[in-house]
Design a protein around this motif. Structure first.
Motif, PDB file in Angstrom:
ATOM      1  N   UNK A 181       0.810  -1.218  -0.060  1.00 54.09           N
ATOM      2  CA  UNK A 181       0.091   0.047  -0.126  1.00 54.09           C
ATOM      3  C   UNK A 181       0.763   1.221  -0.143  1.00 54.09           C
ATOM      4  N   UNK A 182       2.233   1.106  -0.537  1.00 56.71           N
ATOM      5  CA  UNK A 182       2.893   2.530  -0.539  1.00 56.71           C
ATOM      6  C   UNK A 182       3.035   2.900  -1.996  1.00 56.71           C
ATOM      7  N   UNK A 183       3.500   4.067  -2.139  1.00 58.40           N
ATOM      8  CA  UNK A 183       3.837   4.530  -3.342  1.00 58.40           C
ATOM      9  C   UNK A 183       4.969   5.480  -3.449  1.00 58.40           C
ATOM     10  N   UNK A 184       5.584   5.712  -4.583  1.00 60.84           N
ATOM     11  CA  UNK A 184       6.707   6.318  -4.546  1.00 60.84           C
ATOM     12  C   UNK A 184       6.779   7.371  -6.147  1.00 60.84           C
ATOM     13  N   UNK A 185       6.313   8.647  -5.391  1.00 64.45           N
ATOM     14  CA  UNK A 185       5.937   9.717  -6.485  1.00 64.45           C
ATOM     15  C   UNK A 185       7.307  10.559  -6.942  1.00 64.45           C
ATOM     16  N   UNK A 186       8.449  10.397  -6.207  1.00 62.05           N
ATOM     17  CA  UNK A 186       9.645  11.134  -6.671  1.00 62.05           C
ATOM     18  C   UNK A 186      10.908  10.220  -6.396  1.00 62.05           C
ATOM     19  N   UNK A 187      11.905  10.825  -7.000  1.00 58.94           N
ATOM     20  CA  UNK A 187      13.259  10.084  -6.965  1.00 58.94           C
ATOM     21  C   UNK A 187      14.258  11.053  -6.894  1.00 58.94           C
ATOM     22  N   UNK A 188      15.441  11.057  -6.421  1.00 57.40           N
ATOM     23  CA  UNK A 188      16.603  11.667  -6.350  1.00 57.40           C
ATOM     24  C   UNK A 188      17.523  10.785  -7.316  1.00 57.40           C
TER      25      UNK A 188
END
Length: 283
Positions: free
Chosen positions: A96-103
């Motif tokens: 139930x996690x998301x990842x909207x951005x990255x470095x």
């Protein structure tokens, strides 16, 4: 913390910290009062995975389970090490996690940006932030060249329904001939192509008031890193320092803030640190 901490230990720590956060919540007196009392990051408070980098490298599944157990919803990546983006995405979806951005790193921004875009597509990300530049890149002329590069990559990102951005430290604010690197980046990047991720600790370290930046470039700061600083300059978990986050968040609309990531660069116990920060921010 030893990077080979077993999964049971990780999950046990997360469960305890999640319970601690919940116990700090007060019961709303009514639906309207409850809505008004909710923080602007309610339901989407994220964590920068750089904080737990050693744990994530050793066992990404257990680390993500621990972060989900604390209550985080959004995981900003800082490299995947040797893990496949599709595998990480599957783990996040399952939890139930998301990842909207990255470095991303400067060499990748310069020479392998197409790979960064493809990886971001797999992970479901739409923001790619340059997280740091080495000392030899910190001249005024090189900041101008960096602004040009960010605009160029911003055009490429836009074609993929993404956006590039820049994450500050303290060195961008060093005065040189009446200006500084951050002023150059703000002035010479296209607001339609390049966004800013403000790090509140490093702004404080540089003696910069975020309000002054928000006034100078309203709407440019769509993301932030939330980490605290003591009066002596030590980086600490949120709530253990002196940064007035409430005053910064009160200016969220002017700043453009939409995304919020807890971080600590080098904590003794990464999960305990982000758990403590989460508990403070959600009490």
């Amino acid at each position: 913390m030893n990077i080979h901490t077993d999964r049971r230990t990780l999950l046990g720590s997360a469960a305890l910290m999640g319970l601690g956060a919940l116990s700090g919540c007060s019961a709303p007196t009514g639906e309207e009062d409850a809505d008004a009392a909710k923080p602007i990051y309610d339901g989407v408070l994220g964590v920068q995975l750089y904080t737990v980098r050693d744990l994530f490298e050793a066992d990404p599944r257990a680390t993500l389970e621990a972060l989900a157990g604390i209550g985080f919803k959004d995981c900003e990546t800082a490299g995947l090490f040797d893990h496949e983006a599709a595998d990480i995405r599957a783990m996040m979806d399952d939890l139930g996690l998301m990842s909207r951005s990255a470095h991303v790193r400067l060499p990748q921004l310069r020479d392998d940006f197409s790979t960064a875009i493809e990886e971001a597509k797999v992970l479901g990300q739409d923001r790619l932030y340059l997280g740091w530049i080495p000392e030899e890149e910190r001249t005024l002329d090189k900041y101008r060249a960096l602004a040009e590069l960010l605009n160029q990559r911003g055009e490429e990102a836009k074609a993929a329904d993404m956006m590039v951005g820049y994450h500050n430290h303290e060195f961008e604010f060093i005065d040189e001939a009446g200006t500084n690197g951050y002023d150059i980046l703000l002035a010479e990047t296209d607001p339609e192509l390049v966004t800013m991720e403000i790090d509140f600790f490093w702004a404080a370290e540089a003696g910069i008031e975020p309000a002054s930046l928000f006034e100078k470039a309203p709407g440019r700061f769509t993301s932030c890193h939330i980490k605290d600083r003591t009066s002596s300059g030590e980086m600490v978990s949120v709530g253990d320092g002196t940064i007035d986050f409430a005053s910064h968040f009160a200016l969220a609309e002017k700043a453009g803030l939409e995304r919020f990531y807890v971080e600590h660069d080098n904590p003794n116990d990464p999960l305990a640190s982000v758990g403590r920060s989460y508990a403070h921010l959600t009490k």
